[in-house]
Design an enzyme around this catalytic site. Structure first.
Site, PDB file in Angstrom:
ATOM      1  N   GLU A  71      -7.548   8.479  -1.704  1.00  0.00           N
ATOM      2  CA  GLU A  71      -8.110   7.511  -0.764  1.00  0.00           C
ATOM      3  C   GLU A  71      -8.378   8.244   0.542  1.00  0.00           C
ATOM      4  OE1 GLU A  71      -6.087   3.813   0.003  1.00  0.00           O
ATOM      5  OE2 GLU A  71      -6.113   3.240  -2.107  1.00  0.00           O
ATOM      6  N   HIS A 106     -10.602   2.550   4.930  1.00  0.00           N
ATOM      7  CA  HIS A 106     -10.050   3.351   3.839  1.00  0.00           C
ATOM      8  C   HIS A 106     -10.831   3.053   2.573  1.00  0.00           C
ATOM      9  CE1 HIS A 106      -7.758  -0.351   2.934  1.00  0.00           C
ATOM     10  NE2 HIS A 106      -7.539   0.159   1.738  1.00  0.00           N
ATOM     11  N   HIS A 110     -11.115   2.675  -1.729  1.00  0.00           N
ATOM     12  CA  HIS A 110     -10.474   2.345  -2.999  1.00  0.00           C
ATOM     13  C   HIS A 110     -11.275   3.087  -4.074  1.00  0.00           C
ATOM     14  CE1 HIS A 110      -8.387  -1.723  -1.804  1.00  0.00           C
ATOM     15  NE2 HIS A 110      -7.908  -0.678  -1.158  1.00  0.00           N
ATOM     16  N   ASP A 144      -2.176  -2.925   0.610  1.00  0.00           N
ATOM     17  CA  ASP A 144      -2.889  -3.104   1.885  1.00  0.00           C
ATOM     18  C   ASP A 144      -2.247  -4.211   2.703  1.00  0.00           C
ATOM     19  OD1 ASP A 144      -4.698  -1.094   1.212  1.00  0.00           O
ATOM     20  OD2 ASP A 144      -6.185  -2.509   0.437  1.00  0.00           O
TER      21      ASP A 144
END
Length: 140
Positions: free
Chosen positions: A23, A77, A79, A90
């Protein structure tokens, strides 16, 4: 709404592609809901299913944001394994619920889906992302 330029979105995508299969993550800073700077940050967990930002980089960029007179607007971020919605991890790690959490997820081989969320009363609420394209002058 969170306003991001096409160029800033490309900066985020470039960062998250560069760190695959992990990630990718970083800060979004600016003012009045308009992103002025993207700060890619190292994911010290080096995993495809979670991230933890390098603490020294966080402090460095938080100081730079403060010195520029900006605010933290969001955290982005990726995935890599999809989908572009907040995971349970999260939710557990949403230490700044007032910020917009921008999630990037691959869609096909070269496209990325991008969605924003804010945590309100322990529920994720989608925040519209306004992607602003630069004007193209067709007369030149």
């Amino acid at each position: 709404d969170l306003h991001i330029t096409n160029s800033q979105l490309q900066q985020m995508i470039t960062h998250v592609v560069r760190v695959l299969p992990d990630e990718g993550c970083g800060f979004l800073a600016g003012s009045s809901g308009r992103v002025l700077q993207v700060y890619p940050i190292t994911n010290v967990e080096h995993r495809s299913s979670r991230y933890r930002m390098d603490p020294e980089e966080q402090i460095h960029y938080m100081t730079a944001i403060d010195q520029a007179g900006w605010q933290m607007l969001g955290i982005f971020h990726s995935h890599p394994l999809g989908p572009p919605t907040p995971s349970e991890i999260d939710r557990e790690r949403a230490y700044y619920p007032q910020l917009v959490y921008v999630i990037l997820s691959p869609s096909g081989t070269i496209c990325w889906q991008t969605r924003g969320f804010r945590l309100k009363r322990k529920q994720w609420v989608e925040v519209p992302l306004q992607i602003e394209c630069l004007e193209v002058n067709h007369n030149s």
